[in-house]
Design a protein around this motif. Structure first.
Motif, PDB file in Angstrom:
ATOM      1  N   ASP A  89      53.551  85.979  55.085  1.00 13.18           N
ATOM      2  CA  ASP A  89      53.259  87.267  55.726  1.00 13.18           C
ATOM      3  C   ASP A  89      51.791  87.405  56.102  1.00 13.18           C
ATOM      4  O   ASP A  89      51.396  88.403  56.684  1.00 13.18           O
TER       5      ASP A  89
ATOM      6  N   PHE B 245      55.578  92.500  56.545  1.00 12.39           N
ATOM      7  CA  PHE B 245      54.213  92.351  57.070  1.00 12.39           C
ATOM      8  C   PHE B 245      53.429  93.652  56.974  1.00 12.39           C
ATOM      9  O   PHE B 245      53.968  94.734  57.213  1.00 12.39           O
ATOM     10  N   ALA B 246      52.127  93.524  56.701  1.00 12.13           N
ATOM     11  CA  ALA B 246      51.257  94.705  56.738  1.00 12.13           C
ATOM     12  C   ALA B 246      50.933  95.076  58.188  1.00 12.13           C
ATOM     13  O   ALA B 246      50.624  96.229  58.487  1.00 12.13           O
ATOM     14  N   ASP B 247      51.029  94.091  59.093  1.00 15.05           N
ATOM     15  CA  ASP B 247      50.565  94.323  60.466  1.00 15.05           C
ATOM     16  C   ASP B 247      51.684  94.395  61.505  1.00 15.05           C
ATOM     17  O   ASP B 247      51.431  94.333  62.695  1.00 15.05           O
ATOM     18  N   ALA B 248      52.927  94.502  61.072  1.00 14.28           N
ATOM     19  CA  ALA B 248      54.026  94.645  62.047  1.00 14.28           C
ATOM     20  C   ALA B 248      55.133  95.449  61.385  1.00 14.28           C
ATOM     21  O   ALA B 248      55.560  95.129  60.272  1.00 14.28           O
ATOM     22  N   ASN B 249      55.565  96.521  62.055  1.00 17.24           N
ATOM     23  CA  ASN B 249      56.595  97.339  61.402  1.00 17.24           C
ATOM     24  C   ASN B 249      58.001  96.828  61.691  1.00 17.24           C
ATOM     25  O   ASN B 249      58.218  96.007  62.589  1.00 17.24           O
TER      26      ASN B 249
ATOM     27  N   GLN C  30      52.446 102.286  52.028  1.00 17.82           N
ATOM     28  CA  GLN C  30      51.040 102.016  52.362  1.00 17.82           C
ATOM     29  C   GLN C  30      50.141 103.152  51.888  1.00 17.82           C
ATOM     30  O   GLN C  30      49.073 102.915  51.327  1.00 17.82           O
TER      31      GLN C  30
ATOM     32  N   SER D 273      59.634  96.051  56.421  1.00 15.37           N
ATOM     33  CA  SER D 273      58.868  94.924  56.944  1.00 15.37           C
ATOM     34  C   SER D 273      58.181  94.141  55.837  1.00 15.37           C
ATOM     35  O   SER D 273      57.620  94.731  54.924  1.00 15.37           O
TER      36      SER D 273
ATOM     37  N   PRO E 266      47.709  85.785  57.270  1.00 14.75           N
ATOM     38  CA  PRO E 266      47.136  84.894  58.296  1.00 14.75           C
ATOM     39  C   PRO E 266      47.189  83.413  57.899  1.00 14.75           C
ATOM     40  O   PRO E 266      47.359  82.550  58.750  1.00 14.75           O
TER      41      PRO E 266
ATOM     42  N   ARG F 243      58.687  85.079  61.385  1.00 15.00           N
ATOM     43  CA  ARG F 243      57.502  84.574  62.087  1.00 15.00           C
ATOM     44  C   ARG F 243      57.589  83.093  62.448  1.00 15.00           C
ATOM     45  O   ARG F 243      57.035  82.674  63.454  1.00 15.00           O
TER      46      ARG F 243
ATOM     47  N   GLU G  53      55.481 103.028  55.546  1.00 20.78           N
ATOM     48  CA  GLU G  53      54.360 103.965  55.723  1.00 20.78           C
ATOM     49  C   GLU G  53      54.063 104.698  54.426  1.00 20.78           C
ATOM     50  O   GLU G  53      52.900 104.900  54.059  1.00 20.78           O
TER      51      GLU G  53
END
Ligand SMILES: *Cc1c(COP(=O)(O)O)cnc(C)c1O
Length: 381
Positions: A182, A242-246, A358, A240, A184, A215, A355
């Motif tokens: 998940d 991922f932190a960067d894709a919902n 987070q 999700s 980089p 991914r 959300e």
């Protein structure tokens, strides 16, 4: 009248999400065939239903994932529940067996076991199953949680093949688990280790969780003579990894919707404080609502002022500290909302569970799994 909180589990959302993942894998297979020409097919899918299907209920998971190729979990009791509710397909125990007696159940209920330790191989060597037991021998490719170290893998796999020749073990698969699919960093390093260590060995492979499946689907494809299985969990519930894709960006739908109602309202003056610790202080006159949902229902206590919440269809915010049974919301954007107004804490008509997570400094996984027993469950088709 019962307390107005309830959770709705959508079986059709579970089925939808499985179909989304299936489609995604088929597209990757088609793309691979176009680019490298090598025949590739979509892998089989173990739907991961550990932790009572991530809080959605084992029965709902079995129903929603009826079209999965297999079910994966940790707990023998959950595996047996799946069999007894009529699931006839493969079942994978993700941590394998914990003691020799577990192998009797694996035999009786036809469970596939992960084998991640020498102790588990020893248990298998002493077992006398009526039918050979299918296994996946797990490599620790860099997460340092479960699995044989790269230097020990070949011997462990050879031992499993020997047990196969003795009729104790059936299929011998290869498996690993990614720590950063998940993030980089991605999967390149661990995938390299997996390929180097297990490359020439026979048997099916299983490497991808939700993040890797979404991914990097191309690394999960089956090839001629090599069956492959993915192990998605969280995405099948419409959240999700991922932190960067919902989740919505992948076409996934939330399967759990937590709802309650306003049970009281308060008119505050400037300077009035709300809840334990008085963490929120009104700076002008305002109206707030008190919602029948607290941390004893599984709502995170660390969700502070500003956490999104929907009242009567309008998005607003949590105020102050979440109590055991209640929390406060800002009614400024919904002046008409009074006692009885519907509140959506997360799910189809609310904020996403991710959300809320987070805002509470955690991940959707934790909130779904932590839904409390006391919340009445409604199952929607
Ligand atoms: C939980 C788990 C999965 C599923 O992970 P998600 O991030 O929810 O997709 C896959 N494999 C193993 C071994 C697991 O323990």
């Amino acid at each position: 009248m019962p307390r107005p909180i309830s959770v709705t589990i959508s079986v059709s959302a579970l089925a939808h999400n499985l179909a989304v993942v299936r489609h995604h894998l088929r597209q990757a297979a088609a793309a691979a065939a176009n680019t490298d020409g090598a025949p590739a097919t979509a892998p089989s899918i173990w739907a991961v239903i550990k932790a009572h299907a991530y809080g959605h209920g084992t029965a709902q998971g079995v129903q929603g994932f009826a079209k999965a190729d297999g079910l994966a979990m940790l707990d023998l009791a959950e595996a047996i529940e799946c069999r007894e509710s009529g699931w006839t397909g493969p079942i994978l125990l993700l941590e394998g067996c914990f003691e020799p007696a577990d192998l009797d159940y694996a035999d009786r209920y036809r469970l596939t076991s992960v084998v991640h330790s020498a102790e588990q191989l020893d248990m298998l060597a002493r077992a006398r199953p009526a039918r050979p037991l299918d296994v996946f021998v797990k490599l620790d490719s860099g997460m340092h949680r479960l699995g044989f170290a790269p230097g020990a893998y070949a011997a462990a796999h050879a031992r499993a093949l020997e047990l196969h020749s003795q009729g104790i073990v059936g299929t011998v698969g290869r498996m690993t688990h990614f720590a950063n699919a998940d993030a980089p960093d991605g999967v390149a390093e661990q995938l390299g280790v997996f390929q180097r260590v297990t490359g020439g060995l026979p048997g099916p492979v299983s490497i991808c969780n939700s993040a890797a499946t979404l991914r990097y689907p191309e690394i999960a494809l089956a090839r001629p003579g090599m069956a492959s299985w993915v192990r998605p969990g969280i995405c099948l519930y419409g959240a999700s990894p991922f932190a960067d894709a919902n989740a919505a960006s992948f076409g996934l739908k939330p399967a759990m919707s937590l709802r309650s109602r306003i049970i009281a309202t308060q008119d505050l003056q400037a300077g009035d404080a709300v809840g334990y610790g008085g963490l929120y202080v009104a700076d002008a006159p305002m109206r707030i609502g008190v919602v029948a949902c607290g941390y004893a229902d599984g709502y995170p206590r660390h969700a502070g002022t500003g956490t999104p919440i929907v009242v009567a269809g309008t998005r607003t915010r949590v105020l102050g500290r979440v109590s055991m049974d209640m929390l406060a919301v800002d009614l400024t954007p919904v002046p008409q909302a009074g006692v009885g107004a519907p509140v959506s804490l997360w799910g189809v008509d609310g904020p996403s569970v991710d959300e809320v997570a987070q805002a509470a400094g955690t991940i959707g996984y934790e909130l779904l799994c932590a839904l409390a027993q006391r919340v009445p469950v409604r199952t929607a088709s």
